[in-house]
Design a protein around this motif. Structure first.
Motif, PDB file in Angstrom:
ATOM      1  N   THR A 176     -28.613  21.458  17.155  1.00 28.27           N
ATOM      2  CA  THR A 176     -28.446  20.686  18.356  1.00 28.27           C
ATOM      3  C   THR A 176     -29.952  20.375  18.868  1.00 28.27           C
ATOM      4  O   THR A 176     -30.360  19.138  19.135  1.00 28.27           O
TER       5      THR A 176
ATOM      6  N   THR B  64     -21.488  10.543  15.451  1.00 33.10           N
ATOM      7  CA  THR B  64     -21.790  12.033  15.698  1.00 33.10           C
ATOM      8  C   THR B  64     -22.828  12.570  15.054  1.00 33.10           C
ATOM      9  O   THR B  64     -22.960  13.723  15.266  1.00 33.10           O
TER      10      THR B  64
ATOM     11  N   TYR C 126     -24.588   9.230  22.932  1.00 33.14           N
ATOM     12  CA  TYR C 126     -24.470   9.912  21.771  1.00 33.14           C
ATOM     13  C   TYR C 126     -24.586  11.212  22.255  1.00 33.14           C
ATOM     14  O   TYR C 126     -23.848  12.108  21.442  1.00 33.14           O
ATOM     15  N   THR C 127     -25.419  11.630  23.141  1.00 35.11           N
ATOM     16  CA  THR C 127     -25.681  13.012  23.625  1.00 35.11           C
ATOM     17  C   THR C 127     -24.524  13.329  24.050  1.00 35.11           C
ATOM     18  O   THR C 127     -24.067  14.717  24.030  1.00 35.11           O
TER      19      THR C 127
ATOM     20  N   LYS D 267     -22.115  14.099  21.530  1.00 30.94           N
ATOM     21  CA  LYS D 267     -22.461  15.487  20.544  1.00 30.94           C
ATOM     22  C   LYS D 267     -22.252  16.365  21.514  1.00 30.94           C
ATOM     23  O   LYS D 267     -21.664  17.537  21.227  1.00 30.94           O
TER      24      LYS D 267
ATOM     25  N   GLU E 153     -31.914  17.885  16.733  1.00 27.68           N
ATOM     26  CA  GLU E 153     -31.803  16.707  16.806  1.00 27.68           C
ATOM     27  C   GLU E 153     -32.341  15.948  18.179  1.00 27.68           C
ATOM     28  O   GLU E 153     -32.832  14.986  18.169  1.00 27.68           O
TER      29      GLU E 153
END
Length: 719
Positions: free
Chosen positions: A434, A330, A376-377, A380, A437
């Motif tokens: 966000t 995460t 992952y996205t 997320k 990242e």
């Protein structure tokens, strides 16, 4: 003539001989004709004639030939049925010994023999139909025998309660053959037993392996692999098998749920399950002098392809969904540590391919780990929307001033600015973090995070008005706070391109140009709803003031005062939406002015009371004392201009009429002559004077002067 007579006489002798010979021939011919008549009479006699005799002989011959053919057909049929019976006589022996395949061949051969009947009579006979029905029953008996053998071979132990949380599959290699249900032709035969590999061989060659072993396939997937993968930290896998199949009696695999006792190495446990399936169930690499190794090797391939491939693909799907997806990091810092998990997953898949359970086209695990940045996205995004939903639906409406959020504001300036909710602040921080990242991800994954921030804004626009509809409708302060929040989020989104000069991988530009107008439109929509509601309440408050009639009466004055204070309270609740405040306050001031101008007789006491009531509205001026960053339209106000005069065009007139209520007649005329009452029409000003002052020569003189029109204003602004 004489010569002719001489010749005739000379041939007489020859003629005489010929004539006599002719008579002899005639007699012989008559005799032959008589014999012929006799023979014809004998042949055609209806009772004793030769024709009837021949016909009778032919009929007898035909009947004898038909009987001979019938006897031949019967003999052929008996030989045919004897061959079928000989074939079927082996069926019971094969079934008692568990040789299902040979028994099946017997039925197939018998059915084929029945189809090749020697004649139509045999084909349509009752015996043929009876034997065909017997073959059908025997085929069903084989199918039932297979089910019974499998039931004897495979035993399932399911968890009974919390104290028995173990699932276990036991496979017996020595399988007792159940007794036949139908009557036997020989009472001497007794059931025996067969080995597991012989049963598999029969299932494979009879092409029923998928059908008969589907329960085993489902149990291995649902009762063993699924809980092992979903609860691997609490699962203990136990395998009991023998190194030698020849001497082994059984094999078993079990899964026991023990909270906190699992080894934690999921991929090793899953691989051990498939090794067990291949070696102990499919009997990989098994060889014995009494068994054809090559034939059974092909059976193992069939089992692996039709049963094992399904189990392996289901296992990989479960691993992807319940392990790999769950362990997706995460945080961006944890993403690099995922390589260990990815390596273990691909190693498992490599082993399954090497064992034949999967093909290169079935690589679900590699596909997942190679796209970990995308997962992952997605993770997320889901986390972002979940957290965002919690923030949006929160009932905590704590606020913070915008100047405390904006680093560009000069800290030395003491400017009272707009307030926004802490929830809006959190949403903006989530969006910005966000996007930060996203800058460190691949060109494939980064746009997904950008889209996630857009989804968060869309969620805010969709959920906020629905979840908080009641509060936004009934509480003016929350409606204004929502307006401020929308404007604040829109302003922060406008700053994103400048904050991301380098953009994010995979995108030429990061902007929210299509979302920002929608946010502002949403803010205006709900503000308009609240404004309309407040407008109705404001107008009702003025209605309750009864047009300020008889305000000198204490009870009336107290009622009017409550109405005016309610108006002021409404304006304070509306915050800093200056355009809205200005419009409402303009309507209120116009209505008050109209009510005052319609009064025809105002005593001195009433005049002071009315001025005091109007003075209550002056508290609304505080709402326009500074322009915060969320005040829409404040940038249009000149530096030397009072914002309330810009947004409330009737405010100066309202101030003047309040003053007129308190001024003396001389002070009113002084202001008139100075051009300071230009906001009033001559008729309006004359009506006010008539209402305030009694009729005197001075009033008449001043009214005449007012009727001449306003003098040129010495100093005023035109609004």
């Amino acid at each position: 003539m004489e010569i002719q007579v001489v010749k005739l006489l000379g041939n007489y002798g020859a003629f005489s001989e010929s004539f006599e010979y002719s008579l002899e021939l005639k007699d012989k011919i008559d005799g032959l004709l008589e014999q012929t008549d006799n023979m014809t009479s004998r042949a055609t006699d209806p009772e004793n004639g030769l024709r009837q005799t021949v016909i009778s002989a032919l009929v007898d011959h035909h009947e004898i030939s038909h009987k001979v053919q019938e006897n031949i057909a019967v003999l052929e049929g008996l030989e045919h049925f004897s061959r079928v019976e000989d074939i079927l006589s082996q069926y019971e022996v094969f079934m008692d010994s568990g040789k299902i395949l040979q028994a099946g061949h017997c039925i197939q051969q018998a059915a084929k023999t029945l189809e090749l009947s020697p004649n139509a009579g045999v084909a349509s006979s009752h015996i043929t139909r009876s034997l065909s029905e017997q073959c059908t029953r025997m085929t069903a008996a084989i199918d039932q025998m297979l089910d019974d053998l499998i039931a004897h071979a495979i035993h399932y132990q399911y968890p009974i309660d919390d104290n028995n949380s173990q699932f276990k599959i036991t496979i017996s290699y020595n399988i007792k053959v159940p007794s036949l249900a139908f009557p036997r032709s020989s009472m001497d035969s007794t059931p025996g037993s067969i080995r597991w590999h012989e049963l598999i061989r029969a299932l494979t060659l009879l092409d029923v392996v998928q059908e008969k072993l589907r329960p085993l396939q489902k149990c291995l997937t649902r009762q063993l692999l699924q809980p092992l993968i979903q609860r691997h930290n609490n699962s203990v896998l136990l395998i009991h098998n023998s190194e030698s199949y020849v001497s082994a009696k059984e094999t078993s695999i079990s899964l026991e749920l023990k909270p906190g006792c699992g080894p934690g190495d999921l991929f090793e446990d899953v691989l051990n399950v498939f090794k067990f399936i291949q070696q102990s169930i499919f009997l990989k690499d098994y060889s014995s002098p009494e068994f054809n190794t090559e034939e059974f090797s092909s059976d193992t391939e069939v089992l692996t392809h039709f049963l094992g491939r399904y189990i392996a693909m289901e296992a990989c799907s479960l691993i992807s969904e319940h392990y790999l997806a769950v362990t997706v990091p995460t945080g961006i810092s944890e993403l690099s540590n995922y390589a260990t998990v990815a390596s273990a997953a691909m190693h498992l898949e490599d082993e399954l391919i090497a064992m034949g359970f999967l093909t290169e086209a079935d690589r679900k695990l590699r596909e997942f780990v190679e796209n970990i940045d995308v997962h992952y996205t997605n993770n997320k995004r889901d986390t972002l929307l979940q957290l965002g939903r919690a923030v949006i639906t929160s009932e905590d409406f704590k606020t913070i001033q915008v100047k405390d959020l904006d680093k560009d504001v000069d800290p030395d300036t003491d400017i009272k600015e707009s307030s926004v909710s802490m929830n809006a602040k959190q949403l903006v921080e989530m969006i910005l973090s966000t996007l930060h990242e996203a800058k460190s991800l691949s060109v494939t994954a980064s746009p997904h995070l950008y889209k996630a921030t857009r989804s968060l804004v869309d969620l805010y626009r969709a959920l906020m008005p629905v979840h908080h509809a009641r509060a936004l409708t009934t509480v003016p302060a929350l409606a204004i706070l929502f307006y401020n929040d929308c404007m604040y989020i829109a302003r922060e989104l406008e700053k994103v391109p400048a904050r991301l000069d380098d953009g994010i991988p995979g995108m030429d530009e990061v902007q929210y140009d299509d979302i920002i107008p929608a946010l502002k439109a949403l803010a205006k929509k709900w503000l308009d709803i609240q404004v309309q509601k407040q407008r109705e309440e404001l107008m009702q408050s003025i209605e309750d003031a009864n047009d300020f009639q008889d305000s000198g009466v204490d009870s009336n004055f107290e009622a009017y005062e409550r109405s005016m204070k309610q108006i002021v309270l409404v304006f304070k609740h509306l915050g800093k939406a200056w355009k809205v405040l200005g419009k409402l306050l303009d309507e209120v001031s116009k209505r008050v002015i109209k009510s005052l101008e319609e009064l025809t007789d105002i005593s001195e006491k009433e005049s002071h009371k009315l001025a005091a009531l109007c003075g209550l509205l002056f508290e609304c001026e505080d709402q326009f004392d500074s322009a915060g960053p969320l005040v829409e339209g404040a940038e249009d106000v000149n530096d030397d201009e009072d914002p309330i005069h810009f947004f409330v065009p009737s405010w100066e007139k309202f101030q003047l009429i309040t003053d007129i209520l308190e001024l003396s007649f001389a002070e009113i005329m002084t202001r008139f002559r100075a051009g300071q009452l230009h906001m009033f029409e001559e008729g309006e000003l004359a009506d006010l004077i008539c209402a305030l002052f009694a009729e005197t020569p001075l009033r008449k003189h001043n009214l005449d002067e007012i009727e001449q029109g306003h003098p040129v204003a010495l100093s005023h602004h035109t609004y």
